[in-house]
Motif scaffolding. Structure first.
Motif, PDB file in Angstrom:
ATOM      1  N   ASN A  28      14.800 -14.823 -75.355  1.00 60.20           N
ATOM      2  CA  ASN A  28      15.349 -13.904 -76.409  1.00 60.20           C
ATOM      3  C   ASN A  28      16.693 -14.278 -77.010  1.00 60.20           C
ATOM      4  OD1 ASN A  28      15.308 -11.832 -78.510  1.00 60.20           O
ATOM      5  ND2 ASN A  28      16.002 -10.406 -76.741  1.00 60.20           N
ATOM      6  N   PRO A  29      17.766 -14.423 -76.237  1.00 62.03           N
ATOM      7  CA  PRO A  29      18.723 -14.404 -77.012  1.00 62.03           C
ATOM      8  C   PRO A  29      19.020 -15.684 -77.871  1.00 62.03           C
ATOM      9  CG  PRO A  29      19.333 -14.780 -74.696  1.00 62.03           C
ATOM     10  CD  PRO A  29      17.946 -14.362 -74.879  1.00 62.03           C
ATOM     11  N   TRP A  30      18.351 -16.645 -77.477  1.00 60.08           N
ATOM     12  CA  TRP A  30      18.385 -17.842 -78.292  1.00 60.08           C
ATOM     13  C   TRP A  30      17.917 -17.679 -79.744  1.00 60.08           C
ATOM     14  CZ3 TRP A  30      20.705 -22.521 -77.953  1.00 60.08           C
ATOM     15  CH2 TRP A  30      20.526 -23.506 -78.861  1.00 60.08           C
ATOM     16  N   ARG A  31      16.356 -17.072 -79.738  1.00 54.86           N
ATOM     17  CA  ARG A  31      15.574 -16.811 -80.826  1.00 54.86           C
ATOM     18  C   ARG A  31      16.379 -15.854 -81.794  1.00 54.86           C
ATOM     19  NH1 ARG A  31      10.576 -18.229 -82.513  1.00 54.86           N
ATOM     20  NH2 ARG A  31      11.425 -18.022 -84.577  1.00 54.86           N
ATOM     21  N   THR A  32      17.023 -14.694 -81.130  1.00 60.46           N
ATOM     22  CA  THR A  32      17.609 -13.924 -82.215  1.00 60.46           C
ATOM     23  C   THR A  32      18.567 -14.550 -82.809  1.00 60.46           C
ATOM     24  OG1 THR A  32      17.181 -12.214 -80.205  1.00 60.46           O
ATOM     25  CG2 THR A  32      18.542 -11.310 -82.226  1.00 60.46           C
ATOM     26  N   VAL A  33      19.604 -15.154 -82.035  1.00 63.52           N
ATOM     27  CA  VAL A  33      20.627 -15.957 -82.780  1.00 63.52           C
ATOM     28  C   VAL A  33      20.305 -16.958 -83.664  1.00 63.52           C
ATOM     29  CG1 VAL A  33      22.671 -17.185 -82.359  1.00 63.52           C
ATOM     30  CG2 VAL A  33      22.212 -15.129 -80.926  1.00 63.52           C
ATOM     31  N   TYR A  34      19.237 -17.758 -83.304  1.00 62.20           N
ATOM     32  CA  TYR A  34      18.412 -18.880 -84.098  1.00 62.20           C
ATOM     33  C   TYR A  34      18.201 -17.993 -85.612  1.00 62.20           C
ATOM     34  CZ  TYR A  34      16.320 -23.036 -85.523  1.00 62.20           C
ATOM     35  OH  TYR A  34      15.958 -24.212 -86.145  1.00 62.20           O
ATOM     36  N   ASP A  35      17.545 -16.790 -85.487  1.00 70.00           N
ATOM     37  CA  ASP A  35      17.099 -16.277 -86.649  1.00 70.00           C
ATOM     38  C   ASP A  35      18.202 -15.844 -87.316  1.00 70.00           C
ATOM     39  OD1 ASP A  35      14.561 -16.765 -85.898  1.00 70.00           O
ATOM     40  OD2 ASP A  35      14.223 -14.527 -85.184  1.00 70.00           O
ATOM     41  N   GLU A  36      19.510 -15.415 -86.672  1.00 69.56           N
ATOM     42  CA  GLU A  36      20.501 -14.883 -87.544  1.00 69.56           C
ATOM     43  C   GLU A  36      21.168 -16.021 -88.232  1.00 69.56           C
ATOM     44  OE1 GLU A  36      23.776 -13.100 -84.840  1.00 69.56           O
ATOM     45  OE2 GLU A  36      22.001 -11.561 -84.154  1.00 69.56           O
ATOM     46  N   ALA A  37      21.261 -17.098 -87.578  1.00 72.03           N
ATOM     47  CA  ALA A  37      21.775 -18.584 -88.225  1.00 72.03           C
ATOM     48  C   ALA A  37      20.909 -18.737 -89.379  1.00 72.03           C
ATOM     49  CB  ALA A  37      21.949 -19.576 -87.192  1.00 72.03           C
ATOM     50  N   GLU A  38      19.842 -18.725 -89.506  1.00 72.93           N
ATOM     51  CA  GLU A  38      18.771 -18.750 -90.507  1.00 72.93           C
ATOM     52  C   GLU A  38      19.295 -18.023 -91.639  1.00 72.93           C
ATOM     53  OE1 GLU A  38      14.666 -18.962 -89.426  1.00 72.93           O
ATOM     54  OE2 GLU A  38      14.628 -21.189 -90.015  1.00 72.93           O
ATOM     55  N   LYS A  39      19.347 -16.734 -91.324  1.00 72.78           N
ATOM     56  CA  LYS A  39      19.649 -15.653 -92.624  1.00 72.78           C
ATOM     57  C   LYS A  39      20.954 -16.133 -92.923  1.00 72.78           C
ATOM     58  CE  LYS A  39      16.826 -12.153 -90.452  1.00 72.78           C
ATOM     59  NZ  LYS A  39      17.027 -11.391 -89.395  1.00 72.78           N
ATOM     60  N   SER A  40      22.012 -16.221 -92.100  1.00 72.50           N
ATOM     61  CA  SER A  40      23.254 -16.223 -92.644  1.00 72.50           C
ATOM     62  C   SER A  40      23.766 -17.379 -93.463  1.00 72.50           C
ATOM     63  CB  SER A  40      24.420 -16.062 -91.477  1.00 72.50           C
ATOM     64  OG  SER A  40      24.138 -17.316 -90.517  1.00 72.50           O
ATOM     65  N   SER A  41      22.863 -18.639 -93.454  1.00 73.93           N
ATOM     66  CA  SER A  41      23.317 -19.655 -94.281  1.00 73.93           C
ATOM     67  C   SER A  41      22.097 -20.459 -94.758  1.00 73.93           C
ATOM     68  CB  SER A  41      24.089 -20.622 -93.317  1.00 73.93           C
ATOM     69  OG  SER A  41      23.966 -22.052 -93.763  1.00 73.93           O
ATOM     70  N   GLN A  42      22.030 -20.605 -96.168  1.00 75.57           N
ATOM     71  CA  GLN A  42      20.644 -21.090 -96.485  1.00 75.57           C
ATOM     72  C   GLN A  42      20.464 -22.495 -96.306  1.00 75.57           C
ATOM     73  OE1 GLN A  42      21.225 -20.578-100.890  1.00 75.57           O
ATOM     74  NE2 GLN A  42      19.839 -18.761-100.641  1.00 75.57           N
ATOM     75  N   GLY A  43      21.759 -23.296 -95.706  1.00 77.90           N
ATOM     76  CA  GLY A  43      21.759 -24.687 -95.651  1.00 77.90           C
ATOM     77  C   GLY A  43      21.328 -25.017 -94.287  1.00 77.90           C
ATOM     78  N   PHE A  44      21.215 -23.813 -93.463  1.00 76.47           N
ATOM     79  CA  PHE A  44      20.820 -23.979 -92.049  1.00 76.47           C
ATOM     80  C   PHE A  44      19.507 -24.918 -91.493  1.00 76.47           C
ATOM     81  CE2 PHE A  44      18.912 -22.458 -87.814  1.00 76.47           C
ATOM     82  CZ  PHE A  44      20.006 -23.082 -87.006  1.00 76.47           C
ATOM     83  N   ARG A  45      18.524 -24.230 -92.342  1.00 80.72           N
ATOM     84  CA  ARG A  45      17.280 -24.792 -91.949  1.00 80.72           C
ATOM     85  C   ARG A  45      17.055 -26.525 -92.276  1.00 80.72           C
ATOM     86  NH1 ARG A  45      11.694 -21.591 -93.433  1.00 80.72           N
ATOM     87  NH2 ARG A  45      13.307 -19.835 -93.060  1.00 80.72           N
ATOM     88  N   GLY A  46      17.824 -26.769 -93.403  1.00 76.28           N
ATOM     89  CA  GLY A  46      17.808 -28.399 -93.864  1.00 76.28           C
ATOM     90  C   GLY A  46      18.627 -29.158 -92.735  1.00 76.28           C
ATOM     91  N   LYS A  47      19.334 -28.853 -92.053  1.00 77.60           N
ATOM     92  CA  LYS A  47      20.283 -29.490 -91.383  1.00 77.60           C
ATOM     93  C   LYS A  47      19.541 -30.187 -89.828  1.00 77.60           C
ATOM     94  CE  LYS A  47      24.096 -28.197 -93.198  1.00 77.60           C
ATOM     95  NZ  LYS A  47      24.286 -29.343 -94.423  1.00 77.60           N
ATOM     96  N   ARG A  48      20.092 -31.264 -89.505  1.00 73.21           N
ATOM     97  CA  ARG A  48      19.503 -31.993 -88.630  1.00 73.21           C
ATOM     98  C   ARG A  48      19.472 -31.080 -87.346  1.00 73.21           C
ATOM     99  NH1 ARG A  48      21.992 -36.088 -85.786  1.00 73.21           N
ATOM    100  NH2 ARG A  48      24.017 -35.027 -86.443  1.00 73.21           N
ATOM    101  N   GLU A  49      18.291 -31.451 -86.309  1.00 69.21           N
ATOM    102  CA  GLU A  49      18.176 -30.605 -85.066  1.00 69.21           C
ATOM    103  C   GLU A  49      19.490 -30.436 -84.205  1.00 69.21           C
ATOM    104  OE1 GLU A  49      14.704 -30.238 -82.784  1.00 69.21           O
ATOM    105  OE2 GLU A  49      15.734 -30.794 -81.048  1.00 69.21           O
ATOM    106  N   PRO A  50      20.184 -31.586 -84.010  1.00 70.74           N
ATOM    107  CA  PRO A  50      21.399 -31.455 -83.098  1.00 70.74           C
ATOM    108  C   PRO A  50      22.551 -30.325 -83.674  1.00 70.74           C
ATOM    109  CG  PRO A  50      20.740 -33.996 -83.334  1.00 70.74           C
ATOM    110  CD  PRO A  50      19.846 -33.017 -84.310  1.00 70.74           C
ATOM    111  N   LEU A  51      22.644 -30.486 -84.923  1.00 72.35           N
ATOM    112  CA  LEU A  51      23.534 -29.692 -85.753  1.00 72.35           C
ATOM    113  C   LEU A  51      23.025 -28.161 -85.438  1.00 72.35           C
ATOM    114  CD1 LEU A  51      26.163 -29.321 -87.108  1.00 72.35           C
ATOM    115  CD2 LEU A  51      25.074 -29.894 -89.410  1.00 72.35           C
ATOM    116  N   ARG A  52      21.796 -28.156 -85.733  1.00 68.02           N
ATOM    117  CA  ARG A  52      21.539 -26.796 -85.581  1.00 68.02           C
ATOM    118  C   ARG A  52      21.700 -26.202 -84.355  1.00 68.02           C
ATOM    119  NH1 ARG A  52      15.573 -26.830 -86.557  1.00 68.02           N
ATOM    120  NH2 ARG A  52      15.921 -29.014 -86.924  1.00 68.02           N
ATOM    121  N   ILE A  53      21.413 -26.710 -83.266  1.00 66.17           N
ATOM    122  CA  ILE A  53      21.502 -26.562 -81.972  1.00 66.17           C
ATOM    123  C   ILE A  53      23.070 -26.130 -81.524  1.00 66.17           C
ATOM    124  CG2 ILE A  53      21.767 -27.578 -79.524  1.00 66.17           C
ATOM    125  CD1 ILE A  53      19.022 -28.927 -80.137  1.00 66.17           C
ATOM    126  N   ARG A  54      24.127 -26.911 -82.209  1.00 65.08           N
ATOM    127  CA  ARG A  54      25.362 -26.720 -81.826  1.00 65.08           C
ATOM    128  C   ARG A  54      25.795 -25.466 -82.521  1.00 65.08           C
ATOM    129  NH1 ARG A  54      26.101 -30.768 -79.033  1.00 65.08           N
ATOM    130  NH2 ARG A  54      24.942 -32.558 -80.244  1.00 65.08           N
TER     131      ARG A  54
END
Ligand code: MG
Length: 387
Positions: free
Chosen positions: A226-252
């Protein structure tokens, strides 16, 4: 000069912080430093110690030789001290004091992580056991040698007490008995409790990052908690560019957000508790009811951290690669212990010299626990005749 420095700093601290006039002097009296407060001086002594430098080659989870990007005990200690310093500042606690405890908190760790500690404890069972916190205290009060007139770093008593996670010490460290007894009767000061929380914050987030970097854990698996999923969703919502980034950067990005949420939660919940409980002095903190103790996370954050820790236990610490590394580390420590116990003359001269004052088992345990991963491995290969 120094007194002014300390007085000026104390004036800015909360009434329940570890002020400089509570430093409790040193076991061996020394004149104050003209340009540093007593805790700044203690911090510098820890940084300049040999045991601190060796942390750079000791395992946090991965054996040091596995890769250059993983955490070691040194980078972990620096991260804990950075987080502790920031939070101490936000709570008007003593930053230098918290930093010193954080930098010293893992000094006593053996090579090969927790497996190393557990194995050495088994081997030392009949000789007073082994525990990394007791060992950290032993290092700063006895084993480091940098002075002509005393052993250890002669840190102020407040720092020694702050380093005590409990009231246990080794029998041979009798000079610490009065402090350990005092610690047994009191709660820890807020700075010490804070460092303990920061240790947990640091290792959970950084172990997650190392687990992902090493492919021991996959991103999809983390999305289930849960905490990971929620924050991951928040990151997607807060930045349009998030989804297109490489996985290691999304993780960081997600780890950075999780880390700052955890830190902010600890600050907010602790501030709220302080306002409710209203301690007026350090003495109030020492005596406060355990249920009112101010340094704490919110219930939601406690649950989130528990979920991440459970995930790490199942997926990382019990992963065959990690278990194999641990098993190998344990065997090396068992071998070295038995060889040095059978023939203490193989110990370096300055180590052998301590056998007249301490049991040979304690001396061997001090020597092995101080080794880095790579030195232990080299000694093992050398004594086992492996070329
Ligand atoms: Mg730690």
């Amino acid at each position: 000069m120094n007194l002014n420095l300390e007085e000026n700093e104390d004036a800015l601290l909360a009434p329940y912080a570890m002020k400089h006039n509570f430093s409790g002097s040193r076991m061996y009296p020394e004149a104050p430093d003209p340009y540093r407060t007593c805790y700044q001086r203690d911090r510098d002594r820890v940084i300049h110690s040999k045991a601190f430098r060796r942390l750079g080659y000791k395992t946090q989870v991965f054996v040091n030789t596995e890769g250059d990007n993983y955490r070691t005990r040194l980078t972990h200690s620096l991260e804990v001290s950075q987080i502790s310093r920031s939070i101490a500042g936000a709570l008007r606690l003593n930053r230098d004091y918290a930093e010193t405890i954080a930098l010293a908190h893992d000094l006593g760790h053996t090579p090969f992580g927790h497996a190393g500690q557990d194995t050495l404890h088994q081997l030392m069972r009949a000789h007073g056991g082994f525990e990394h916190n007791c060992q950290s205290l032993r290092i700063v009060s006895e084993l480091e040698t940098r002075y002509a007139d005393w052993n250890g770093l002669n840190l102020s008593r407040a720092v020694l007490k702050g380093m005590m996670k409990h009231n246990r010490i080794y029998e041979c460290d009798s000079s610490l008995i009065p402090l350990a007894e005092q610690r047994g009767r009191e709660n820890p000061c807020l700075e010490a409790a804070l460092v303990d929380h920061c240790d947990r914050i640091a290792y959970i987030h950084h172990d997650l990052e190392d687990a992902l970097d090493s492919d021991i854990v996959r991103l999809e698996e983390l999305m289930e908690i849960n905490p990971w999923r929620t924050v991951y969703d928040e990151a997607e919502k807060s930045s349009q560019g998030f989804r297109g980034k490489r996985e290691p950067l999304r993780i960081r990005i997600v780890i950075r957000m999780l880390l700052s949420q955890t830190i902010n939660d600890l600050i907010a919940k602790t501030q709220e508790t302080l306002l409710n409980v209203k301690p007026e002095s350090l003495d109030d903190i020492y005596k406060i009811n355990k249920t009112d103790y101010p340094v704490r996370f919110s219930e939601t954050m406690k649950e989130s951290m528990g979920a991440m820790q459970k995930f790490l236990h199942e997926k990382m610490y019990r992963h065959p690669r990690v278990v194999q590394m641990s098993a190998r580390g344990s065997r090396i420590i068992e071998f070295l212990f038995s060889e040095f116990m059978k023939n203490p003359e193989m110990l370096p001269g300055h180590v052998q010299g301590r056998i007249s004052e301490q049991s040979s088992a304690r001396v061997v345990s001090d020597y092995i626990s101080g080794m880095t991963d790579r030195f232990a491995l080299k000694e093992y290969q050398n004594l086992a005749g492996i070329v």
